[in-house]
Write a protein that holds these residues in place. Structure first.
Motif, PDB file in Angstrom:
ATOM      1  N   LEU A   1      -6.645  -0.350  -6.241  1.00 49.96           N
ATOM      2  CA  LEU A   1      -5.301  -0.464  -6.808  1.00 49.96           C
ATOM      3  C   LEU A   1      -4.306  -0.941  -5.762  1.00 49.96           C
ATOM      4  N   LYS A   2      -4.413  -0.374  -4.567  1.00 47.54           N
ATOM      5  CA  LYS A   2      -3.497  -0.758  -3.490  1.00 47.54           C
ATOM      6  C   LYS A   2      -3.639  -2.237  -3.148  1.00 47.54           C
ATOM      7  N   ALA A   3      -4.862  -2.737  -3.237  1.00 48.29           N
ATOM      8  CA  ALA A   3      -5.107  -4.137  -2.879  1.00 48.29           C
ATOM      9  C   ALA A   3      -4.375  -5.099  -3.816  1.00 48.29           C
ATOM     10  N   GLU A   4      -4.155  -4.673  -5.072  1.00 49.71           N
ATOM     11  CA  GLU A   4      -3.472  -5.557  -6.012  1.00 49.71           C
ATOM     12  C   GLU A   4      -2.059  -5.073  -6.339  1.00 49.71           C
ATOM     13  N   TRP A   5      -1.502  -4.229  -5.463  1.00 48.21           N
ATOM     14  CA  TRP A   5      -0.185  -3.649  -5.747  1.00 48.21           C
ATOM     15  C   TRP A   5       0.899  -4.707  -5.874  1.00 48.21           C
ATOM     16  N   LYS A   6       0.854  -5.754  -5.069  1.00 48.18           N
ATOM     17  CA  LYS A   6       1.889  -6.796  -5.092  1.00 48.18           C
ATOM     18  C   LYS A   6       1.972  -7.458  -6.466  1.00 48.18           C
ATOM     19  N   GLU A   7       0.811  -7.597  -7.133  1.00 48.83           N
ATOM     20  CA  GLU A   7       0.785  -8.245  -8.443  1.00 48.83           C
ATOM     21  C   GLU A   7       0.983  -7.253  -9.590  1.00 48.83           C
TER      22      GLU A   7
ATOM     23  N   ALA B   1       0.817  -1.201   0.000  1.00 48.74           N
ATOM     24  CA  ALA B   1       0.000   0.000   0.000  1.00 48.74           C
ATOM     25  C   ALA B   1       0.858   1.261   0.000  1.00 48.74           C
ATOM     26  N   PRO B   2       1.405   1.650  -1.154  1.00 47.43           N
ATOM     27  CA  PRO B   2       2.159   2.908  -1.208  1.00 47.43           C
ATOM     28  C   PRO B   2       1.252   4.077  -0.867  1.00 47.43           C
ATOM     29  N   ALA B   3       1.807   5.071  -0.237  1.00 47.15           N
ATOM     30  CA  ALA B   3       1.000   6.206   0.214  1.00 47.15           C
ATOM     31  C   ALA B   3       0.341   6.924  -0.963  1.00 47.15           C
ATOM     32  N   ASP B   4       1.120   7.164  -2.015  1.00 49.02           N
ATOM     33  CA  ASP B   4       0.591   7.849  -3.200  1.00 49.02           C
ATOM     34  C   ASP B   4       0.578   6.847  -4.344  1.00 49.02           C
ATOM     35  N   ILE B   5      -0.562   6.222  -4.566  1.00 45.63           N
ATOM     36  CA  ILE B   5      -0.642   5.122  -5.528  1.00 45.63           C
ATOM     37  C   ILE B   5      -0.414   5.600  -6.957  1.00 45.63           C
ATOM     38  N   GLU B   6      -0.845   6.811  -7.283  1.00 39.37           N
ATOM     39  CA  GLU B   6      -0.666   7.319  -8.645  1.00 39.37           C
ATOM     40  C   GLU B   6       0.811   7.554  -8.956  1.00 39.37           C
ATOM     41  N   SER B   7       1.522   8.214  -8.033  1.00 42.11           N
ATOM     42  CA  SER B   7       2.956   8.449  -8.225  1.00 42.11           C
ATOM     43  C   SER B   7       3.720   7.126  -8.257  1.00 42.11           C
ATOM     44  N   ALA B   8       3.301   6.184  -7.412  1.00 41.73           N
ATOM     45  CA  ALA B   8       3.962   4.874  -7.379  1.00 41.73           C
ATOM     46  C   ALA B   8       3.782   4.151  -8.707  1.00 41.73           C
ATOM     47  N   TYR B   9       2.603   4.267  -9.300  1.00 44.05           N
ATOM     48  CA  TYR B   9       2.348   3.618 -10.596  1.00 44.05           C
ATOM     49  C   TYR B   9       3.212   4.240 -11.683  1.00 44.05           C
ATOM     50  N   LEU B  10       3.313   5.569 -11.684  1.00 47.25           N
ATOM     51  CA  LEU B  10       4.158   6.254 -12.671  1.00 47.25           C
ATOM     52  C   LEU B  10       5.620   5.820 -12.526  1.00 47.25           C
TER      53      LEU B  10
END
Length: 248
Positions: A89-95, A35-44
């Motif tokens: 998105l956070k729930a599936e971040w590992k995959e 669960a990254p704090a900022d999911i959008e920035s983490a995705y980029l």
């Protein structure tokens, strides 16, 4: 015997503390991955890392990656991620990493053999270069349109300001402001001096409004042009990256 027990106790305590610290680090790392704090920035950031791995450079414009993210996660189609959509998105971040890597490879793997050959990578880079060139052209057109709109809007504002300075416009504004038609004569209780003061007051108010609107317009257009120039600079940088990889 007591000395030995003390040594054993201290050793056990040290091991316990070390295990606890390791568990805490593992737990923190896992939580950060999940669960990254900022999911959008983490995705980029994840997309940029995978581009470097697969293409050899970060070649996709940020706007395109963001559009890709919205296509995946913006379920209600409102153009932004709600808290619920971010949570999904956070729930599936590992995959996410393996899924995104597979998607990038599949986009290049035209013969579907599961591998990206040198020829497929080259073709993918050429296609990306063409897309970036088209985006650059579109951005240049947007900049030209914004500049033309700016000139037209400021010219119109200046024209209103010039018209407000003409005697007939001043008189008409005064009469309309007093609740009379432009054809009506001055009221009996309105002498030339009073009328002159009222006209000057109306004119000053008009010029103040026009000047304020012109300033707001300049600020808005500057912000718009700055954003377009920043996008253009980024696109040129991406195109340079594509060309560098192709030349390598």
């Amino acid at each position: 015997m007591k000395v030995q027990l003390n040594h054993l106790t201290h050793a056990a305590l040290a091991v316990t503390l070390m295990l606890g610290a390791a568990c805490n680090r593992t737990s923190s790392t896992t939580a950060a991955e999940e669960a990254p704090a900022d999911i959008e920035s983490a995705y980029l950031g994840l997309s940029a890392d995978l581009q470097k791995e697969i293409y050899g450079a970060e070649v996709m414009p940020v706007a395109e990656v963001r559009k890709e993210l919205l296509a995946k996660a913006d379920k209600d189609g409102d153009g932004k991620l709600s808290e619920e959509e971010k949570a999904a998105l956070k729930a599936e971040w590992k995959e996410m990493k393996e899924k995104l890597r597979a998607e990038m490879k599949a986009a290049l793997d035209k013969d579907k053999d599961g591998e990206v050959s040198a020829e497929e990578k080259k073709a993918g880079l050429e296609a990306m270069g063409q897309k970036i060139k088209a985006a650059i052209q579109s951005t240049l057109e947007d900049i030209r349109t914004a500049q033309e709109d700016a000139r037209a809007n400021i010219k119109e504002a200046c024209s209103r300001s010039d018209d407000a300075g003409k005697p007939e416009a001043e008189a008409a504004a005064l009469k309309e402001g007093a609740g009379r038609s432009a054809d009506a004569g001055p009221a009996d209780d309105l002498d030339a001096e009073s009328m002159g003061k009222e006209i000057e007051k109306e004119l000053n108010a008009c010029q103040t409004v026009v000047q304020a609107e012109k300033e707001k317009m300049r600020e808005m257009l500057k912000a718009s042009l700055d954003a377009l120039h920043a996008e253009l600079d980024e696109l040129k940088g991406k195109l340079g990256s594509v060309e560098d990889v192709q030349g390598a």
